[in-house]
Enzyme design. Sequence first.
Site, PDB file in Angstrom:
ATOM      1  N   ARG A  35       0.937  -1.130  -0.200  1.00 16.85           N
ATOM      2  CA  ARG A  35       0.128   0.148  -0.011  1.00 16.85           C
ATOM      3  C   ARG A  35       0.801   1.315   0.215  1.00 16.85           C
ATOM      4  O   ARG A  35       0.388   2.084  -0.668  1.00 16.85           O
ATOM      5  CB  ARG A  35      -0.903   0.026   1.288  1.00 16.85           C
ATOM      6  N   LYS A 197     -17.094 -15.922   4.217  1.00 13.87           N
ATOM      7  CA  LYS A 197     -18.581 -15.605   4.350  1.00 13.87           C
ATOM      8  C   LYS A 197     -19.191 -15.400   2.984  1.00 13.87           C
ATOM      9  O   LYS A 197     -18.804 -14.264   2.248  1.00 13.87           O
ATOM     10  CB  LYS A 197     -18.843 -14.632   5.237  1.00 13.87           C
ATOM     11  N   GLY A 354      -7.577  -7.066  -0.244  1.00 18.06           N
ATOM     12  CA  GLY A 354      -7.627  -8.218   0.895  1.00 18.06           C
ATOM     13  C   GLY A 354      -6.919  -9.418   0.758  1.00 18.06           C
ATOM     14  O   GLY A 354      -5.782  -9.293   0.587  1.00 18.06           O
ATOM     15  N   GLY A 377     -12.804  -4.105   0.709  1.00 17.40           N
ATOM     16  CA  GLY A 377     -14.206  -3.816   0.622  1.00 17.40           C
ATOM     17  C   GLY A 377     -14.860  -2.700  -0.098  1.00 17.40           C
ATOM     18  O   GLY A 377     -15.829  -2.392  -0.569  1.00 17.40           O
TER      19      GLY A 377
END
Length: 396
Positions: A35, A197, A354, A377
């Site tokens: 990053r 999930k 991620g 996200g």
Amino acid sequence: MTTLDSYDFSGKKALVRVDFNVPLNEKFEITDDTRIRATIPTISKILNDGGSVILMSHLGRPKDGPTEKYSLKHLVNPLSLILGKTVKFADDCIGASATELAAALQPGEVLLLENLRFYKEEEKGNEEFAEKLSKLGDVWVMDAFGTAHRAHASTAVIGKFFKDKVCGYVMQAELDNAERLLEHSERPFTAIMGGAKISDKILIIERLLDKVDNLIIGGGMSYTFSKAQGGSIGKSLLEADKQDLTLELIEKAKAKGINLVLPVDTVIADKFSNDADRKVVEAGNIPDEWEGLDIGPKTAEIFSDIIKKSKTVLWNGPMGVFEFPNFAKGTNAIAEAVVSVTEDNDAFSLIGGGDSASAINNAGYGDRVSYVSTGGGALLEYMEGKVLPGVAALQA
């Protein structure tokens, strides 16, 4: 939206929102500086124009104000080395030290402010806090795509206090690549969705059903699909209340003529540990005291064959617990297939931030795919069709 290339920073103090939320070990050493390196072109453009740079970021989730563990001072030396120049540091982001150091900053110099989240006002999107931050610079540059889906003080609210607002290179690349994937994708288009999930991915999966030819499901979420279809999943991850939803997704894919592909075999373990006893079983045949921690070799082969015949690939989420070397084979096989189709078939491949970004970078393949997103996200929300506050603030 004003782009970086269309703006002259000569003599200007650029207040740049970056995403320096990097992982640190117990010695406060950065374990993945992706990053930080991603923002260097933006910083360099401003400095080369004859401007100065004031960097602001969050790090982690501090709960009670200043915390040693989350101090951005740990990033000063690594950032100085990467930039090849000494970076100044303010031990606050709005107090006297920040104000004085920002005021004294000369063209060509770089200042890093302390963690924005040491103030609760940051995450609350407090206007007064945003205004105090805005007084440090002449122009606001938004380059933190990873937090663009949050209406925080520094990522969105601050925009109303600036006449000059500029989109940084990281933001621009993220938006351009997401747009290419969603609106200009070559067929066949394959999406690989993994991770724990279904609830985190349901909206993006539903939108992708209107875009893709192949939808590959792996990782922890695949066990809920398996259970819903009558399989035995032992102690594997399960979202019990999402079983009906998985059956609906299977039916929707069938109705749209989409090839939805689930694992046919699984690597299981007798405990959640790298050195657990492990074996390969057919999907849906996991014994009671065992749990699935990776896709099996047959599944890896099936998934890889589909990927290698694609012209556009989106990958979001690992195929298993890739942090454990003994259960990383499935994720690594997918990474190799994505690299292969990018290099050999001239496909466009986007890695969706991620854990997928960590997996591809850890495997050393980060520079061998088309684009690795820095915002998990935020990318998902953008692809779901949501308006990101950090993008809207640049357009206002």
